[in-house]
Design a protein around this motif. Sequence first.
Motif, PDB file in Angstrom:
ATOM      1  N   ALA A   1      -5.543   5.662  -3.559  1.00 27.27           N
ATOM      2  CA  ALA A   1      -4.536   4.603  -3.463  1.00 27.27           C
ATOM      3  C   ALA A   1      -5.144   3.329  -2.894  1.00 27.27           C
ATOM      4  O   ALA A   1      -4.864   2.221  -3.366  1.00 27.27           O
ATOM      5  CB  ALA A   1      -3.368   5.069  -2.595  1.00 27.27           C
ATOM      6  N   GLY A   2      -5.991   3.472  -1.877  1.00 28.39           N
ATOM      7  CA  GLY A   2      -6.647   2.304  -1.317  1.00 28.39           C
ATOM      8  C   GLY A   2      -7.561   1.621  -2.315  1.00 28.39           C
ATOM      9  O   GLY A   2      -7.591   0.384  -2.400  1.00 28.39           O
ATOM     10  N   ALA A   3      -8.297   2.410  -3.079  1.00 28.86           N
ATOM     11  CA  ALA A   3      -9.190   1.840  -4.088  1.00 28.86           C
ATOM     12  C   ALA A   3      -8.396   1.155  -5.195  1.00 28.86           C
ATOM     13  O   ALA A   3      -8.796   0.093  -5.706  1.00 28.86           O
ATOM     14  CB  ALA A   3     -10.085   2.932  -4.671  1.00 28.86           C
ATOM     15  N   TYR A   4      -7.263   1.752  -5.574  1.00 30.80           N
ATOM     16  CA  TYR A   4      -6.425   1.160  -6.622  1.00 30.80           C
ATOM     17  C   TYR A   4      -5.962  -0.238  -6.209  1.00 30.80           C
ATOM     18  O   TYR A   4      -6.102  -1.206  -6.975  1.00 30.80           O
ATOM     19  CB  TYR A   4      -5.217   2.057  -6.887  1.00 30.80           C
ATOM     20  N   VAL A   5      -5.430  -0.354  -5.001  1.00 34.21           N
ATOM     21  CA  VAL A   5      -4.953  -1.653  -4.527  1.00 34.21           C
ATOM     22  C   VAL A   5      -6.115  -2.628  -4.379  1.00 34.21           C
ATOM     23  O   VAL A   5      -6.011  -3.811  -4.710  1.00 34.21           O
ATOM     24  CB  VAL A   5      -4.201  -1.488  -3.189  1.00 34.21           C
ATOM     25  N   GLY A   6      -7.255  -2.133  -3.914  1.00 38.44           N
ATOM     26  CA  GLY A   6      -8.404  -2.997  -3.714  1.00 38.44           C
ATOM     27  C   GLY A   6      -8.942  -3.605  -4.991  1.00 38.44           C
ATOM     28  O   GLY A   6      -9.572  -4.673  -4.961  1.00 38.44           O
ATOM     29  N   LEU A   7      -8.698  -2.957  -6.134  1.00 37.01           N
ATOM     30  CA  LEU A   7      -9.234  -3.433  -7.411  1.00 37.01           C
ATOM     31  C   LEU A   7      -8.216  -4.190  -8.258  1.00 37.01           C
ATOM     32  O   LEU A   7      -8.548  -4.618  -9.368  1.00 37.01           O
ATOM     33  CB  LEU A   7      -9.788  -2.252  -8.216  1.00 37.01           C
TER      34      LEU A   7
ATOM     35  N   TYR B   1       0.566  -4.270   0.254  1.00 33.83           N
ATOM     36  CA  TYR B   1       0.471  -2.983  -0.436  1.00 33.83           C
ATOM     37  C   TYR B   1      -0.254  -1.947   0.434  1.00 33.83           C
ATOM     38  O   TYR B   1       0.149  -0.790   0.512  1.00 33.83           O
ATOM     39  CB  TYR B   1      -0.281  -3.147  -1.749  1.00 33.83           C
ATOM     40  N   THR B   2      -1.338  -2.386   1.062  1.00 32.64           N
ATOM     41  CA  THR B   2      -2.091  -1.469   1.924  1.00 32.64           C
ATOM     42  C   THR B   2      -1.228  -0.984   3.080  1.00 32.64           C
ATOM     43  O   THR B   2      -1.270   0.201   3.445  1.00 32.64           O
ATOM     44  CB  THR B   2      -3.356  -2.166   2.445  1.00 32.64           C
TER      45      THR B   2
ATOM     46  N   ASN C   1       1.872   3.204   5.889  1.00 32.48           N
ATOM     47  CA  ASN C   1       3.060   3.513   6.690  1.00 32.48           C
ATOM     48  C   ASN C   1       4.077   4.395   5.985  1.00 32.48           C
ATOM     49  O   ASN C   1       4.783   5.169   6.649  1.00 32.48           O
ATOM     50  CB  ASN C   1       3.751   2.219   7.115  1.00 32.48           C
ATOM     51  N   TYR C   2       4.172   4.283   4.666  1.00 32.02           N
ATOM     52  CA  TYR C   2       5.258   4.939   3.955  1.00 32.02           C
ATOM     53  C   TYR C   2       4.809   6.018   2.969  1.00 32.02           C
ATOM     54  O   TYR C   2       5.656   6.660   2.352  1.00 32.02           O
ATOM     55  CB  TYR C   2       6.098   3.900   3.201  1.00 32.02           C
TER      56      TYR C   2
ATOM     57  N   GLY D   1       8.160   2.230  -6.887  1.00 31.21           N
ATOM     58  CA  GLY D   1       7.479   1.485  -7.945  1.00 31.21           C
ATOM     59  C   GLY D   1       5.986   1.379  -7.695  1.00 31.21           C
ATOM     60  O   GLY D   1       5.183   1.517  -8.617  1.00 31.21           O
ATOM     61  N   LEU D   2       5.609   1.158  -6.444  1.00 30.12           N
ATOM     62  CA  LEU D   2       4.185   1.097  -6.112  1.00 30.12           C
ATOM     63  C   LEU D   2       3.530   2.462  -6.299  1.00 30.12           C
ATOM     64  O   LEU D   2       2.433   2.566  -6.868  1.00 30.12           O
ATOM     65  CB  LEU D   2       4.008   0.623  -4.669  1.00 30.12           C
ATOM     66  N   LEU D   3       4.193   3.519  -5.828  1.00 30.30           N
ATOM     67  CA  LEU D   3       3.642   4.867  -5.999  1.00 30.30           C
ATOM     68  C   LEU D   3       3.497   5.204  -7.478  1.00 30.30           C
ATOM     69  O   LEU D   3       2.489   5.802  -7.896  1.00 30.30           O
ATOM     70  CB  LEU D   3       4.536   5.894  -5.298  1.00 30.30           C
ATOM     71  N   TYR D   4       4.493   4.836  -8.275  1.00 33.12           N
ATOM     72  CA  TYR D   4       4.421   5.084  -9.726  1.00 33.12           C
ATOM     73  C   TYR D   4       3.179   4.415 -10.313  1.00 33.12           C
ATOM     74  O   TYR D   4       2.447   5.025 -11.115  1.00 33.12           O
ATOM     75  CB  TYR D   4       5.680   4.539 -10.402  1.00 33.12           C
TER      76      TYR D   4
END
Length: 251
Positions: free
Chosen positions: A83-89, A101-102, A107-108, A165-168
């Motif tokens: 998840a961290g890599a996804y947001v980072g890219l 997003y991070t 937190n959630y 939506g973010l998790l999806y």
Amino acid sequence: MASIKTNSRLSGDPSYTIVWRAGGSRTGDWCRETFDDEDQAKPFRDLVNGHGQQWPPGWVKGKGFVEAGEPPMPDSEKFPVYAGAYVGLLTDISEHTRTNYTRFIDNYMIPWFGELSVSDRGSRLTRDHVSQWILDLQNGRPGPLHPAGTKRRAYAPKTIANLHGLLYSIFQSAVSADPALRDSNPCAHTRLPKGNDTEDDEVFLEPEEYALLKTHVRADAARASLRARRRTSGSGMGRRTPHPPRRHPST
């Protein structure tokens, strides 16, 4: 003889569980294996019956047939790392959005999914995990990885829809990866809580954030999110209508 029992998951989707007694004996231990798809459940039932009501050789419960010497799941497929890599890219968001997003993930999501895999290997994250996560957010319950005694408050349906939506989008990235890390998105067909007039102040989206999540969230949830973000002054979603200061709850 092994048989199939159909049950309903928390999401409302069916699951198919093969049940049998080891060795076919009346006193044998009960065994079971669950599938999302009936077309996968039937061949497994036939394999069990074909092997005298025993687990098929080479089958690992919850994982399927595992080849000898199969490499362990890499850290890159663990939810926090992926998840961290996804947001980072992500290339179409601002650094402010990336930071948000991070924070949302930390937190959630990680307190619920921190030990699970985004791939079909290892302890894979399933639809039931997603449904339980939504129920916990809705009812103010801590995740399984929160420290003992952690207090959480209930979140509004609009906030839950944004987080979902973010998790999806994270899991859709795993589905569409080349090669694919998993066959399906566990967030698909999730029944989200109904919207109401309650509003949280944890999650406010920038325009580019909303544009990204809108492509992944259900149509009804997207409309609810848009109405919430329009309660602003000036240009809209990027700014908030002045309210008396409210203290953010601890996470």
